[in-house]
Write an enzyme that holds these catalytic residues in place. Structure first.
Site, short mmCIF file in Angstrom:
data_model
loop_
_atom_site.label_atom_id
_atom_site.label_comp_id
_atom_site.label_asym_id
_atom_site.label_seq_id
_atom_site.Cartn_x
_atom_site.Cartn_y
_atom_site.Cartn_z
N GLU A 74 1.00 -1.05 0.03
CA GLU A 74 0.09 0.00 -0.17
C GLU A 74 1.07 1.24 -0.03
O GLU A 74 2.09 1.17 0.46
CB GLU A 74 -1.15 0.18 1.24
CG GLU A 74 -0.13 -0.18 2.67
CD GLU A 74 0.16 1.14 3.08
OE1 GLU A 74 -0.38 2.26 2.58
OE2 GLU A 74 0.85 0.96 4.26
N CYS A 186 5.63 4.72 9.22
CA CYS A 186 6.08 4.10 8.21
C CYS A 186 7.64 4.23 7.73
O CYS A 186 8.42 3.35 7.88
CB CYS A 186 5.32 4.48 6.94
SG CYS A 186 3.81 3.93 7.05
#
Length: 266
Positions: A74, A186
């Site tokens: 993603e 992230c």
């Protein structure tokens, strides 16, 4: 009943920077016990190179049925996740199975009607693409923070420099805003995980080592300025921190530079 099963599970960093795959592999083993027909199992989480093979092996422990494991990383930004999902810049799909490729193409076609690409590649390349993308953006941020620090020393205006280099289409204007380092769920873990993966195959990723070092220093770059402003005397001072999230338009404080500033000030 589902033909397609997404594994959207956490992959938190271990103490050595590697991604923890226990959630993904645990679910994969459970899937092997319950599937009754062909399934496409998608690794949606950010996972190290070779995870698709591990998921395949984990499912196979408990079934002889036909299935395919696909890597489909993603690329959602916090604060814009729905927009990025509905209108993705690109869709990256890693599979060596023609059968799975057909299913994935059908799944994503409604989301790329504007012509943005669905890019098919092998599983390992798809897994690495996610880490490479985030590491590239983290490098860009750290580079601009170094430029900002230099601007202060030589009397240049970093906003003007940013505008000047951002107009070069090879560089682009995004991720050129200086600040107190990157954070969030992230970039920190993905850069660490890529460095760790490189070490496991005997490669030293020098650029990313430097990116992490720059970012660590940048997180508390404001503290000496505060000390200087108060001429070294912070005793008894009340200091408010405004905007604790790691970036605007999100409430996520994971690895937020603000937390490091609080520790340093305390």
């Amino acid at each position: 009943q589902a033909k397609i099963i997404f594994l959207a599970l956490p992959t938190p960093p271990g103490e050595d920077g590697s991604a923890d795959l226990s959630y993904i592999l645990g679910v994969a083993e459970d899937l092997g016990k319950i599937i009754t027909e062909y399934k496409v199992v998608i690794d949606k989480s950010t996972v190290p190179v070779g995870t698709a093979e591990k998921v395949n092996a984990a499912i196979s422990k408990n079934t002889n049925l036909d299935f395919d494991v696909v890597s489909n990383p993603e690329f959602l930004r916090e604060g814009f996740a729905v927009e990025d999902f509905m209108k993705p810049d690109r869709v990256v799909i890693g599979t060596s199975s023609k059968k799975a490729q057909k299913v994935m193409d059908e799944l994503y076609k409604p989301y790329v009607r504007q012509g943005n690409p669905i890019i098919f590649m092998d599983e390992k390349s798809a897994e690495l693409t996610k880490y490479a993308a985030n590491s590239s953006l983290a490098t860009k941020i750290s580079f601009m923070n170094e430029i900002a620090n230099l601007c202060e020393l030589v009397g240049a205006d970093v906003d003007q420099v940013r505008t000047g280099i951002g107009s070069d289409t090879r560089i682009g204007k995004r991720f050129l805003f200086p600040g107190i380092g990157y954070g969030g769920s992230c970039f920190p873990k993905d850069v660490q995980a890529l460095v760790k993966s490189a070490k496991e195959v005997g490669y030293t990723f020098s650029i990313l080592d430097s990116v992490m070092e720059v970012n660590q220093k940048q997180k508390t770059v404001m503290v000496p300025k505060i000390k200087n402003y108060f001429k070294g005397d912070l005793k008894g001072k009340k200091i408010a921190l405004w905007g604790l999230a790691f970036k605007p338009n999100t409430d996520d404080i994971r690895e937020a530079p603000a937390l490091y500033n609080i520790d340093e000030l305390t």
